[in-house]
Design an enzyme around this catalytic site. Structure first.
Site, mmCIF file in Angstrom:
data_model
loop_
_atom_site.group_PDB
_atom_site.id
_atom_site.type_symbol
_atom_site.label_atom_id
_atom_site.label_comp_id
_atom_site.label_asym_id
_atom_site.label_seq_id
_atom_site.Cartn_x
_atom_site.Cartn_y
_atom_site.Cartn_z
ATOM 1 N N LYS A 53 3.839 -6.903 4.166
ATOM 2 C CA LYS A 53 3.607 -5.512 3.812
ATOM 3 C C LYS A 53 3.172 -4.761 5.061
ATOM 4 O O LYS A 53 2.601 -5.338 5.995
ATOM 5 C CB LYS A 53 2.551 -5.354 2.706
ATOM 6 C CG LYS A 53 1.143 -5.853 3.026
ATOM 7 C CD LYS A 53 0.279 -4.942 3.853
ATOM 8 C CE LYS A 53 0.221 -3.542 3.276
ATOM 9 N NZ LYS A 53 -0.626 -2.672 4.194
ATOM 10 N N GLU A 100 6.104 4.751 7.510
ATOM 11 C CA GLU A 100 5.696 5.938 6.764
ATOM 12 C C GLU A 100 6.479 7.165 7.232
ATOM 13 O O GLU A 100 6.380 7.580 8.391
ATOM 14 C CB GLU A 100 4.197 6.166 6.926
ATOM 15 C CG GLU A 100 3.374 5.119 6.196
ATOM 16 C CD GLU A 100 1.894 5.221 6.460
ATOM 17 O OE1 GLU A 100 1.118 4.628 5.672
ATOM 18 O OE2 GLU A 100 1.490 5.874 7.437
ATOM 19 N N ASN A 128 -0.376 10.433 5.474
ATOM 20 C CA ASN A 128 -1.672 10.073 6.033
ATOM 21 C C ASN A 128 -2.717 11.154 5.808
ATOM 22 O O ASN A 128 -3.913 10.860 5.747
ATOM 23 C CB ASN A 128 -1.524 9.741 7.511
ATOM 24 C CG ASN A 128 -0.897 8.369 7.698
ATOM 25 O OD1 ASN A 128 -1.545 7.351 7.544
ATOM 26 N ND2 ASN A 128 0.391 8.350 7.991
ATOM 27 N N THR A 158 0.124 -7.155 13.139
ATOM 28 C CA THR A 158 0.312 -5.769 12.687
ATOM 29 C C THR A 158 0.551 -5.553 11.196
ATOM 30 O O THR A 158 1.162 -4.561 10.835
ATOM 31 C CB THR A 158 1.464 -5.099 13.451
ATOM 32 O OG1 THR A 158 2.689 -5.711 13.091
ATOM 33 C CG2 THR A 158 1.266 -5.178 14.940
ATOM 34 N N THR A 202 0.865 -1.183 0.000
ATOM 35 C CA THR A 202 0.000 0.000 0.000
ATOM 36 C C THR A 202 0.905 1.238 0.000
ATOM 37 O O THR A 202 1.389 1.637 -1.040
ATOM 38 C CB THR A 202 -0.967 0.000 1.204
ATOM 39 O OG1 THR A 202 -0.233 -0.273 2.408
ATOM 40 C CG2 THR A 202 -2.037 -1.052 1.035
#
Length: 405
Positions: free
Chosen positions: A178, A276, A400, A189, A152
């Site tokens: 992933k 991220e 995000n 997780t 993703t």
């Protein structure tokens, strides 16, 4: 930018497992986003799933189908099919049935998995239409494409492969995962798919997976958010030809457990390295706790502190933020005079206060590194725990904030 994460290593094929990947156009055109995995009939399959109360429809179905001797996995990215109610459940079942009809098995032999945006209807028409392409691509050497097809917000695919010997016989274990955000343990997780050619009884395989997850995926955190879709699957084909492993003891069991933990830790740490917006890979080690649970509580309090995480991003040796996090962890009778703390090899706290030997330039040297260790001794007992985390950057906020755009 991923911290110390390189391209995929060579992925050893596991005899009895094939993977096929294609583009279904679920969220982005011309991006690989649909994976089918076929495992030999009679293989053992174990699974560990999220404990989030809003677990996604595919998680609910995968749990139900796990006892039906599954032969196929169906994985899509771009849409989580979570928070979608009865319609999402029906959509996930329709996709299972489409794959089952394509390959000639019953739908309970299919385990579905989804990842992506929560709360949006699954575009099952695109998935169903593309299933034949994924099936046509099935190949024992399909691990690399599959690792790409499940991503993703990840910047790089994640995989690992190990070979080991017991009594002169070679065995193999290969896996992909992933995850980059919404990462915090409450089982595994992320999505991970692992296979081995060892013959293992289902109950023993489940025990192996649960233990390995607790030592790896349940020891990482990016942002403290447990996903609705977390799933970790372990497949054992038995194609190595060993007598069925039916006991949680012996040389083969211990070797398999050791290698499974090693592989899962590689996959778990790759998730952290690709967190991220991450610019730091941080190991947190809490020692001399009274219990393992206490050690974990202190470690997670540090790891989830926005002030600690932003100091890490700034490479600021503001160790008082770490000290404050230790102090607010759930320890009612902490004797702060016994607390010791280090940044790598630099002692920053001794007997509850700033170490006399500490110099700011030494702390700065460690904080300037891409990878560092924060070590805390509580002076309360002999238990210790380690976990891995990241900093909190501007890029995390941007990713995000723009996730649905």
């Amino acid at each position: 930018m991923a911290v110390g994460l390189s391209e995929l290593p060579w992925m050893h094929p596991i005899k009895g497992v094939e993977l096929g990947t294609c583009c279904a156009g679920i969220k982005y055109p011309e991006r690989k986003d649909l994976v089918v995995v076929r495992v030999n009939a009679g293989s053992s399959i174990a699974g560990v799933f999220t404990r989030n109360a809003f677990c996604a429809a595919p998680v609910q179905i995968a749990r139900q189908h796990l006892s039906s001797q599954p032969e196929y996995l169906l994985i899509n990215t771009g849409n989580a099919n979570a928070g979608t109610g009865d319609a999402g459940y029906a959509d996930a079942m329709a996709c299972c049935e489409a794959l089952a009809n394509q390959v000639g098995v019953t739908s309970d032999r299919v385990l579905p998995f989804s990842t992506g945006v929560i709360g949006e209807p699954l575009p099952c028409g695109k998935i169903i239409q593309s299933i034949p392409d994924a099936v046509a691509a099935l190949d024992e050497d399909g691990w690399k494409d599959a690792a790409q097809g499940i991503l993703t917000t990840d910047t790089l695919p994640k995989g690992a492969s190990l070979t080991f010997e017991v009594d002169g016989q070679s065995f193999h274990i290969t896996g992909i995962s992933k995850g980059a955000g919404m990462i915090k343990p409450d089982m595994a997780t992320m999505l991970a798919f692992i296979a081995t050619d060892v013959a293992v009884a289902p109950n023993v395989l489940q025990q192996l997976l649960a233990t390995a997850c607790d030592r790896s995926f349940n020891r990482i955190t990016i942002d403290g958010d447990t996903s609705t879709n977390d799933s970790c699957i372990l497949m054992a084909t038995g194609t190595a030809g060993n007598p069925l492993l039916e006991a949680s003891s012996g040389a083969l069991y211990e070797a398999l457990l050791s290698k499974l933990v090693e592989l899962c830790q590689q996959l778990a740490q790759a998730i952290v390295r690709d967190g991220e917006g991450a610019s730091k890979f941080v190991s947190l080690l809490v020692e001399q706790a009274s219990t393992e649970a206490e050690a974990l509580d202190v470690a997670y309090t540090i790891a989830h502190s926005p002030l600690v995480k932003t100091a890490l991003f700034a490479s600021d040796p503001n160790w008082g933020r770490v000290l404050a996090a230790v102090g607010r962890a759930n320890i009612s009778d902490l004797d702060v005079s016994r607390v010791q703390m280090w940044l790598d090899d630099v002692r920053i706290v001794s007997n509850g206060g700033r170490a006399e030997s500490y110099r700011e330039e030494d702390g700065q040297r460690v904080m300037d590194q891409d990878e560092l260790l924060i070590r805390v001794q509580l002076g309360r007992g002999e238990a210790s725990e380690q976990l891995w985390t990241t900093d909190l950057s501007h890029e995390y906020v941007r990713i995000n904030a723009e996730y649905r755009s």
